[in-house]
Design a protein around this motif. Structure first.
Motif, PDB file in Angstrom:
ATOM      1  N   ALA A 115       0.828  -1.202   0.000  1.00 29.99           N
ATOM      2  CA  ALA A 115       0.000   0.000   0.000  1.00 29.99           C
ATOM      3  C   ALA A 115       0.865   1.256   0.000  1.00 29.99           C
ATOM      4  O   ALA A 115       2.021   1.232   0.430  1.00 29.99           O
ATOM      5  CB  ALA A 115      -0.916  -0.004   1.224  1.00 29.99           C
ATOM      6  N   PRO A 116       0.329   2.378  -0.490  1.00 30.00           N
ATOM      7  CA  PRO A 116       1.081   3.636  -0.468  1.00 30.00           C
ATOM      8  C   PRO A 116       1.563   3.967   0.944  1.00 30.00           C
ATOM      9  O   PRO A 116       0.817   3.816   1.916  1.00 30.00           O
ATOM     10  CB  PRO A 116       0.051   4.659  -0.954  1.00 30.00           C
ATOM     11  N   GLY A 117       2.836   4.365   1.055  1.00 26.22           N
ATOM     12  CA  GLY A 117       3.392   4.746   2.345  1.00 26.22           C
ATOM     13  C   GLY A 117       3.848   3.582   3.202  1.00 26.22           C
ATOM     14  O   GLY A 117       4.234   3.778   4.353  1.00 26.22           O
ATOM     15  N   THR A 118       3.800   2.349   2.675  1.00 28.68           N
ATOM     16  CA  THR A 118       4.221   1.181   3.453  1.00 28.68           C
ATOM     17  C   THR A 118       5.338   0.429   2.737  1.00 28.68           C
ATOM     18  O   THR A 118       5.653   0.704   1.582  1.00 28.68           O
ATOM     19  CB  THR A 118       3.053   0.206   3.699  1.00 28.68           C
ATOM     20  N   SER A 119       5.927  -0.545   3.442  1.00 25.51           N
ATOM     21  CA  SER A 119       6.950  -1.416   2.870  1.00 25.51           C
ATOM     22  C   SER A 119       6.598  -2.865   3.163  1.00 25.51           C
ATOM     23  O   SER A 119       5.990  -3.172   4.195  1.00 25.51           O
ATOM     24  CB  SER A 119       8.325  -1.107   3.476  1.00 25.51           C
ATOM     25  N   ARG A 120       6.979  -3.755   2.249  1.00 28.56           N
ATOM     26  CA  ARG A 120       6.853  -5.192   2.486  1.00 28.56           C
ATOM     27  C   ARG A 120       8.114  -5.864   1.973  1.00 28.56           C
ATOM     28  O   ARG A 120       8.692  -5.440   0.965  1.00 28.56           O
ATOM     29  CB  ARG A 120       5.618  -5.777   1.793  1.00 28.56           C
ATOM     30  N   ASP A 121       8.538  -6.904   2.663  1.00 24.06           N
ATOM     31  CA  ASP A 121       9.793  -7.574   2.334  1.00 24.06           C
ATOM     32  C   ASP A 121       9.584  -8.813   1.485  1.00 24.06           C
ATOM     33  O   ASP A 121       8.574  -9.527   1.627  1.00 24.06           O
ATOM     34  CB  ASP A 121      10.537  -7.971   3.613  1.00 24.06           C
ATOM     35  N   LEU A 122      10.564  -9.075   0.639  1.00 26.17           N
ATOM     36  CA  LEU A 122      10.592 -10.257  -0.219  1.00 26.17           C
ATOM     37  C   LEU A 122      11.983 -10.858  -0.127  1.00 26.17           C
ATOM     38  O   LEU A 122      12.978 -10.169  -0.365  1.00 26.17           O
ATOM     39  CB  LEU A 122      10.286  -9.851  -1.668  1.00 26.17           C
TER      40      LEU A 122
END
Length: 224
Positions: free
Chosen positions: A82-89
């Motif tokens: 989502a805008p303004g967030t981070s997710r790891d891969l």
């Protein structure tokens, strides 16, 4: 490609990695800044082995990040950033050339950036034991009715879009986890994903674009 939902985990088979909700990047994490017009990693030369990429969405729309190998083979993905967030891969890559692909709006061809992986270690893509052609039309998959996979077999699923609109093919394992996919494929185009069926059970293939699944674009493959 899915609608934005509060997921905290996207798993990929074949040692390709998993995306997880992230509260902040560690020192060993490589940040990939994504917005509506760019996809910029903190560095473009990466070490072989397990690499954690943090997709940081600085744009105005939900996005996703893919790691692509030879022939646009999906080596890992994380969705619903989502805008303004981070997710790891986290992916496990052998030395070679790869492409990072950010997709604002989770659709279309996205924005691509080349990266190079150097050094020893990592996991290369497995060679397929055979290839199965799957034909996509509006709105069905054909070609799986007589296909059987043995446990441990590696199969290249070759999607050919014979329809009039863009389709994709997502593959989910027996536990409902996202394994891999052929991304959005335009009419007349084709794409391939290689899957190792290392668990018995029912694997589900579906098109995640808009309402295509609800209109019947879903199929299955059973591994005894």
């Amino acid at each position: 490609m899915h609608k934005l939902v509060p997921l905290c985990f996207v798993a990929l088979a074949g040692g390709l990695g998993a995306g997880a909700c992230s509260g902040g990047a560690s020192a060993s994490t490589i940040v990939v800044k994504a917005n509506d017009s760019s996809c910029v990693p903190a560095k473009t030369e990466l070490p072989a082995g397990k690499i954690t990429l943090s997709a940081k969405n600085e744009g105005n729309d939900v996005t996703e990040l893919y790691v692509l190998g030879d022939g646009d083979q999906v080596r890992g993905e994380v969705e619903n950033v989502a805008p303004g967030t981070s997710r790891d891969l986290t992916v496990d890559l052998a030395a070679g050339e790869y492409t990072l692909q950010c997709k604002p709006g989770q659709k279309g061809d996205g924005i691509r950036t080349k990266v190079t992986v150097t050094g020893a270690g990592g996991s290369a893509s497995k060679t397929a034991d055979r290839t199965v052609e799957i034909l996509a039309s509006d709105y069905t998959f054909a070609g799986l009715d007589t296909v059987h996979a043995a446990k441990g077999e590696t199969i290249a699923l070759a999607l050919k879009n014979q329809g009039t609109v863009e389709h994709e093919m997502e593959v989910f394992g027996p536990e409902g986890n996202a394994i891999n996919e052929v991304g959005p494929t335009k009419p007349g185009a084709a794409g391939t994903v290689t899957i190792t069926f290392d668990k018995g059970g029912t694997y589900v293939l579906k098109c995640g674009i808009e309402d295509h699944e609800q209109r019947g674009m879903v199929s299955s493959l059973i591994v005894p």
